[in-house]
Design a protein around this motif. Structure first.
Motif, PDB file in Angstrom:
ATOM      1  N   CYS A   1       1.006  -1.319  -0.425  1.00 41.23           N
ATOM      2  CA  CYS A   1      -0.445  -0.312  -0.202  1.00 41.23           C
ATOM      3  C   CYS A   1       0.306   1.066  -0.203  1.00 41.23           C
TER       4      CYS A   1
ATOM      5  N   HIS B   1      -3.306   0.072   8.166  1.00 46.89           N
ATOM      6  CA  HIS B   1      -4.156  -0.420   7.116  1.00 46.89           C
ATOM      7  C   HIS B   1      -5.834  -0.737   7.603  1.00 46.89           C
TER       8      HIS B   1
ATOM      9  N   HIS C   1      -6.913   3.445   2.011  1.00 49.79           N
ATOM     10  CA  HIS C   1      -5.902   3.741   3.094  1.00 49.79           C
ATOM     11  C   HIS C   1      -7.274   4.688   3.510  1.00 49.79           C
TER      12      HIS C   1
ATOM     13  N   CYS D   1       0.804   2.778   3.592  1.00 52.57           N
ATOM     14  CA  CYS D   1       0.926   2.700   3.921  1.00 52.57           C
ATOM     15  C   CYS D   1       2.691   2.608   4.344  1.00 52.57           C
TER      16      CYS D   1
HETATM   17 ZN   LIG Z   1      -1.946   1.496   4.037  1.00 54.46          ZN
END
Ligand SMILES: [Zn+2]
Ligand SMILES: [Zn+2]
Ligand SMILES: [Zn+2]
Length: 329
Positions: free
Chosen positions: A191, A235, A289, A194
């Motif tokens: 991600c 997340h 996210h 992230c």
């Molecule tokens: Zn994430």
């Protein structure tokens, strides 16, 4: 020289003034020409005037009687709940009914109040109201996307309030983020948010505050001076599925950030928006996210953006974060 920075998610370029950066005093001396008109007559959002507004869809009561937060349908909505989902052509163009929901969250019974000075327990009430309404609105299968939006001061009424919108389409800004997120996933199987969190936590140059569950920071390609994002460290695609302790923690992060804005820039006007994954099985994005983006409405020149699609930011995010970090809250 200025620096061209690219937002890794949307790939939008931002011209960042790194050589003659502007600090808080530049914005304090330039008072933007915004004028708040107080509404005439009694405020419909104040306690005692409840019959002036549509019937509430949700409220949190305090001491069993009066309300602490109240949610009502907007009298003048962009989107209406009545109507069919009918996307249709008009010549070569696409049109559809603006079905959806547009609700107002009256954030406090107090007419003169702001996020900077609210108790964090009151901010928690507001977040809980957002959550409960989204959980309820999600049952309507016509809605694909939620958006939460707040302008301070409000454009028509200074009584603290925010907007919840449920839409039958995904707005462009969120669509751009989804494309960026999916593209990154395909290449790296991670991600991007992230990864940004990991980067910001290790570099620390743009971090403003950190709580147990959230990172508050100035994004690398900040489009606006003092642009700030609040991002959950874990997340999570959906804001409305946050756990209670995360909501608690978020309310503390919000209170502290807005108090910093108030102290550093003398009660600046601002907007914030909350981006969360589209809903309904067929549109939901587990890769998303969720996050909050805030911008202060203290910009000096916005015409350039209109012409080029570039933003120009006179205050590098590293400077903005340092100013905000150092101010107490
Ligand atoms: Zn994430
Ligand atoms: Zn009021
Ligand atoms: Zn966003």
């Amino acid at each position: 020289m200025a620096e061209l920075r690219r937002d890794p998610i949307t790939r939008m370029w931002v011209v960042t003034a790194t050589d003659h950066p502007k600090g808080p005093s530049d914005y304090l001396s330039f008072k933007p020409p915004y004028q708040l008109q107080e509404i005439e007559g009694p405020c419909p959002f104040c306690p005692g005037n409840e019959e002036e507004t549509p019937r509430e869809t949700f409220s949190i009561k305090q001491d069993g009687k009066s309300w602490a937060v109240r949610v009502i349908p907007n009298k003048y909505p962009f989107f209406r709940t009545e109507g069919e989902y009918d996307r249709r052509p008009e010549g070569m163009y696409d049109v559809m009914e603006a079905i959806g929901a547009h609700e107002i969250v009256i954030e406090t019974p107090e007419h003169h109040q702001s996020l900077a000075f609210m108790e964090s327990s009151q901010i928690r009430n507001i977040l809980q109201a957002y959550q409960e309404r989204l959980i309820d609105l999600e049952k309507d299968r016509r809605f694909e996307q939620f958006l939460i939006l707040k302008n301070y001061p409000g454009l028509f009424n200074r009584h603290p309030h925010s907007h919840i919108m449920a839409m039958p389409v995904i707005p462009r800004r969120i669509d751009e983020e989804i494309w960026g997120i999916l593209d990154y996933y395909q290449r790296k199987e991670r991600c991007i948010f992230c990864d940004i969190l990991r980067e910001e936590i290790s570099v620390r140059k743009r971090v403003i505050t950190e709580t147990v569950h959230f990172l508050v920071f100035a994004p690398f390609a900040s489009r606006y001076p003092f642009e700030t994002w609040i991002v959950p460290k874990a997340h999570r695609p959906d804001f409305h599925r946050l756990r209670e302790e995360e909501i608690e923690d978020l309310s503390v992060a919000i209170q502290s950030l807005f108090l910093k804005f108030h102290r550093l820039l003398s009660d600046p006007p601002y907007s914030f928006t909350l981006h969360t994954s589209p809903v309904q099985e067929r549109f939901h994005r587990p890769e998303f996210h969720w996050h909050i983006e805030t911008r202060l409405r203290i910009g000096l020149r916005e015409g350039f953006e209109w012409g080029t699609g570039f933003f120009v930011n006179p205050t590098p995010p590293e400077d903005a974060a340092a100013f905000l970090r150092e101010i107490e809250s």
